[in-house]
Design an enzyme around this catalytic site. Structure first.
Site, PDB file in Angstrom:
ATOM      1  N   GLY A  86       0.778  -1.035   0.037  1.00  0.00           N
ATOM      2  CA  GLY A  86       0.185   0.111  -0.066  1.00  0.00           C
ATOM      3  C   GLY A  86       0.805   1.452   0.033  1.00  0.00           C
ATOM      4  N   ALA A  87       1.858   1.264  -0.757  1.00  0.00           N
ATOM      5  CA  ALA A  87       2.872   2.512  -0.732  1.00  0.00           C
ATOM      6  C   ALA A  87       2.590   3.419  -1.897  1.00  0.00           C
ATOM      7  CB  ALA A  87       4.237   1.714  -0.897  1.00  0.00           C
ATOM      8  N   SER A  88       1.478   3.136  -2.656  1.00  0.00           N
ATOM      9  CA  SER A  88       1.182   4.200  -3.753  1.00  0.00           C
ATOM     10  C   SER A  88       0.606   5.753  -3.272  1.00  0.00           C
ATOM     11  CB  SER A  88       0.031   3.824  -4.778  1.00  0.00           C
ATOM     12  OG  SER A  88      -1.281   3.732  -3.831  1.00  0.00           O
ATOM     13  N   ARG A  89       0.294   5.872  -2.101  1.00  0.00           N
ATOM     14  CA  ARG A  89       0.062   7.155  -1.644  1.00  0.00           C
ATOM     15  C   ARG A  89       0.215   6.858   0.175  1.00  0.00           C
ATOM     16  NH1 ARG A  89      -5.928   5.737  -2.875  1.00  0.00           N
ATOM     17  NH2 ARG A  89      -6.537   4.906  -0.780  1.00  0.00           N
ATOM     18  N   ASP A 120      -2.889  -7.174  -5.047  1.00  0.00           N
ATOM     19  CA  ASP A 120      -3.938  -7.050  -4.189  1.00  0.00           C
ATOM     20  C   ASP A 120      -3.754  -8.188  -3.079  1.00  0.00           C
ATOM     21  OD1 ASP A 120      -6.054  -7.231  -2.542  1.00  0.00           O
ATOM     22  OD2 ASP A 120      -7.653  -6.856  -4.288  1.00  0.00           O
ATOM     23  N   VAL A 121      -3.357  -7.496  -1.712  1.00  0.00           N
ATOM     24  CA  VAL A 121      -2.902  -8.266  -0.666  1.00  0.00           C
ATOM     25  C   VAL A 121      -3.844  -9.277  -0.296  1.00  0.00           C
ATOM     26  CG1 VAL A 121      -1.383  -6.591   0.141  1.00  0.00           C
ATOM     27  CG2 VAL A 121      -3.473  -6.463   0.936  1.00  0.00           C
ATOM     28  N   TYR A 154     -12.845  -1.959  11.752  1.00  0.00           N
ATOM     29  CA  TYR A 154     -11.366  -1.611  11.729  1.00  0.00           C
ATOM     30  C   TYR A 154     -10.532  -1.500  12.915  1.00  0.00           C
ATOM     31  CZ  TYR A 154      -7.425   1.773  10.567  1.00  0.00           C
ATOM     32  OH  TYR A 154      -6.491   2.554  10.351  1.00  0.00           O
ATOM     33  N   LYS A 182      -7.023  -3.819  13.974  1.00  0.00           N
ATOM     34  CA  LYS A 182      -5.824  -3.099  14.087  1.00  0.00           C
ATOM     35  C   LYS A 182      -5.431  -3.778  15.671  1.00  0.00           C
ATOM     36  CE  LYS A 182      -5.202  -0.884  10.594  1.00  0.00           C
ATOM     37  NZ  LYS A 182      -4.128  -1.105   9.714  1.00  0.00           N
TER      38      LYS A 182
HETATM   39  P1  NAP Z   1      -4.596   5.312   2.367  1.00  0.00           P
HETATM   40  O1  NAP Z   1      -3.869   6.632   2.308  1.00  0.00           O
HETATM   41  O2  NAP Z   1      -6.083   5.022   1.999  1.00  0.00           O
HETATM   42  O3  NAP Z   1      -3.630   4.465   1.240  1.00  0.00           O
HETATM   43  C1  NAP Z   1      -3.908   2.982   1.469  1.00  0.00           C
HETATM   44  C2  NAP Z   1      -2.899   2.316   0.562  1.00  0.00           C
HETATM   45  O4  NAP Z   1      -3.199   1.225   0.720  1.00  0.00           O
HETATM   46  C3  NAP Z   1      -3.069   2.915  -0.977  1.00  0.00           C
HETATM   47  O5  NAP Z   1      -1.834   2.595  -1.279  1.00  0.00           O
HETATM   48  C4  NAP Z   1      -3.768   1.434  -1.473  1.00  0.00           C
HETATM   49  O6  NAP Z   1      -3.305   1.021  -3.019  1.00  0.00           O
HETATM   50  C5  NAP Z   1      -3.596   0.589  -0.602  1.00  0.00           C
HETATM   51  N1  NAP Z   1      -4.384  -0.647  -0.615  1.00  0.00           N
HETATM   52  C6  NAP Z   1      -5.752  -0.680  -0.281  1.00  0.00           C
HETATM   53  N2  NAP Z   1      -6.209  -1.752  -0.304  1.00  0.00           N
HETATM   54  C7  NAP Z   1      -4.948  -2.742  -0.774  1.00  0.00           C
HETATM   55  C8  NAP Z   1      -5.197  -3.943  -1.150  1.00  0.00           C
HETATM   56  N3  NAP Z   1      -6.129  -4.758  -0.915  1.00  0.00           N
HETATM   57  N4  NAP Z   1      -4.075  -4.448  -1.872  1.00  0.00           N
HETATM   58  C9  NAP Z   1      -2.645  -3.939  -1.924  1.00  0.00           C
HETATM   59  N5  NAP Z   1      -3.025  -2.298  -1.584  1.00  0.00           N
HETATM   60  C10 NAP Z   1      -4.114  -1.670  -0.985  1.00  0.00           C
HETATM   61  O7  NAP Z   1      -4.232   4.972   3.582  1.00  0.00           O
HETATM   62  P2  NAP Z   1      -3.083   5.480   4.860  1.00  0.00           P
HETATM   63  O8  NAP Z   1      -3.838   6.599   5.485  1.00  0.00           O
HETATM   64  O9  NAP Z   1      -1.950   6.059   4.237  1.00  0.00           O
HETATM   65  O10 NAP Z   1      -2.889   4.410   5.862  1.00  0.00           O
HETATM   66  C11 NAP Z   1      -2.189   3.347   5.706  1.00  0.00           C
HETATM   67  C12 NAP Z   1      -1.854   2.499   6.861  1.00  0.00           C
HETATM   68  O11 NAP Z   1      -1.976   3.185   8.164  1.00  0.00           O
HETATM   69  C13 NAP Z   1      -3.463   1.595   6.823  1.00  0.00           C
HETATM   70  O12 NAP Z   1      -3.020   0.324   7.364  1.00  0.00           O
HETATM   71  C14 NAP Z   1      -4.097   2.277   8.026  1.00  0.00           C
HETATM   72  O13 NAP Z   1      -4.860   1.743   8.812  1.00  0.00           O
HETATM   73  C15 NAP Z   1      -2.964   2.880   8.763  1.00  0.00           C
HETATM   74  N6  NAP Z   1      -3.245   3.832   9.647  1.00  0.00           N
HETATM   75  C16 NAP Z   1      -3.667   5.340   9.093  1.00  0.00           C
HETATM   76  C17 NAP Z   1      -4.016   6.382  10.095  1.00  0.00           C
HETATM   77  C18 NAP Z   1      -4.666   7.572   9.208  1.00  0.00           C
HETATM   78  O14 NAP Z   1      -5.005   8.556   9.849  1.00  0.00           O
HETATM   79  N7  NAP Z   1      -4.422   7.927   8.165  1.00  0.00           N
HETATM   80  C19 NAP Z   1      -4.000   6.249  11.164  1.00  0.00           C
HETATM   81  C20 NAP Z   1      -3.703   5.285  11.747  1.00  0.00           C
HETATM   82  C21 NAP Z   1      -3.294   4.231  10.883  1.00  0.00           C
HETATM   83  P3  NAP Z   1      -4.409   1.767  -4.106  1.00  0.00           P
HETATM   84  O15 NAP Z   1      -4.538   3.219  -4.055  1.00  0.00           O
HETATM   85  O16 NAP Z   1      -3.585   1.409  -5.362  1.00  0.00           O
HETATM   86  O17 NAP Z   1      -5.639   1.071  -4.049  1.00  0.00           O
END
Ligand code: NAP
Length: 247
Positions: free
Chosen positions: A12-15, A63-64, A155, A159
């Site tokens: 999930g490193a695209s963003r 897709d994971v 969720y 977690k």
């Molecule tokens: P995000 O901006 O929604 O990005 C999610 C990333 O996961 C995207 O690169 C997406 O790829 C990828 N992804 C989603 N489903 C996938 C799948 N089935 N297979 C492979 N890749 C997949 O999320 P984020 O906020 O950066 O969060 C990243 C992690 O940190 C998550 O585990 C989240 O639970 C955790 N986290 C986030 C926050 C927060 O406030 N943002 C807080 C605590 C923890 P595509 O775009 O290519 O689909």
């Protein structure tokens, strides 16, 4: 310390946080695999940005939740890079609803991505991490796994589940010199947070002692440390990066 010729896979490193972690690891000298599910252009952009650090970086779609696709990704990474030293299980999703409104499919999908994805990727790269001199498994959980959060029963459950997994794998890896740790970010400025209504974001902000959301770099630097050789005596830990949010 710069860590030349080691390879890291970040799911999930695209963003968002995953892209931030990929940047941090590339700056530390790791070759980086930028895994993603749908965002091909963004993943390519991240990888080409990382190559400017002088490391090898490639986008790899999988897709994971798809075991076959993850196994193919692992084969291709090993073929290209020979070793995998660091796996960061970062890919995660939310489908927020109160429990009353939540359907079984909302539960299953979040479990499938957040826990099933972690299982599939860890399984696929486990032998590599074990064999690496300083192997590192790093799971990205959430403060929500520690504290719960309204509308996030699915969720929060996934977690929290990451804690037990991490602590157990840490024990099983212990004889190999490799480590497993879990990072629990607080609310972080990414597209995931943008999905939360402004009114709810304001309420969350009031609960953060440091009075701001995290930036992806706040989380990425901690992951960077855990990935380093110097972090070799830390394992089985759950590390909060949450601006001081109390339980
Ligand atoms: P995000 O901006 O929604 O990005 C999610 C990333 O996961 C995207 O690169 C997406 O790829 C990828 N992804 C989603 N489903 C996938 C799948 N089935 N297979 C492979 N890749 C997949 O999320 P984020 O906020 O950066 O969060 C990243 C992690 O940190 C998550 O585990 C989240 O639970 C955790 N986290 C986030 C926050 C927060 O406030 N943002 C807080 C605590 C923890 P595509 O775009 O290519 O689909």
């Amino acid at each position: 310390m710069r860590d030349p010729r080691r390879t890291a896979v970040v799911t999930g490193a695209s963003r968002g946080i995953g892209a931030g972690i990929a940047r941090e690891l590339a700056a530390a000298g790791f070759n980086v695999v930028v895994n993603y599910r749908t965002a091909t252009d963004r993943a390519r952009d991240v990888a080409s940005e990382l190559r400017e650090e002088g490391v090898d970086a490639r986008p790899l779609q999988a897709d994971v939740t798809d075991r076959e696709a993850v196994a193919q990704m692992a084969d291709s990474v090993v073929e290209d890079f020979e070793t995998v030293d660091v796996l960061v299980n970062n890919a995660g999703i939310t489908i927020d609803k109160t429990f009353r409104e939540m359907e079984r499919q909302d539960w299953d999908r979040v479990v499938d991505v957040n826990l099933g994805g972690m299982f599939n990727c860890t399984k696929a790269f486990y032998d590599e991490i074990t064999a690496a001199e300083h192997g590192r498994l790093i799971n990205i959980s959430s403060v929500v796994g520690e504290q719960g959060n309204y509308g996030q029963a699915n969720y929060a459950t996934t977690k929290s589940g990451m804690f037990g997994f991490t602590r157990t794998i840490a024990l099983e890896l212990a004889g190999t010199g490799s480590t497993a740790n879990c990072v629990t970010p607080g609310f972080t400025r990414t597209p995931m947070l943008e999905k939360v209504p402004e009114r709810v974001q304001q309420k969350i902000l009031e609960r953060i002692p440091l009075e701001r959301f995290a930036e992806v770099e706040d989380v990425a630097c901690v992951v960077g440390f855990l990935a380093s050789e110097e972090a070799g005596y830390m394992t089985g830990q759950v590390i909060g990066v949450n601006g001081g949010m109390a339980w």
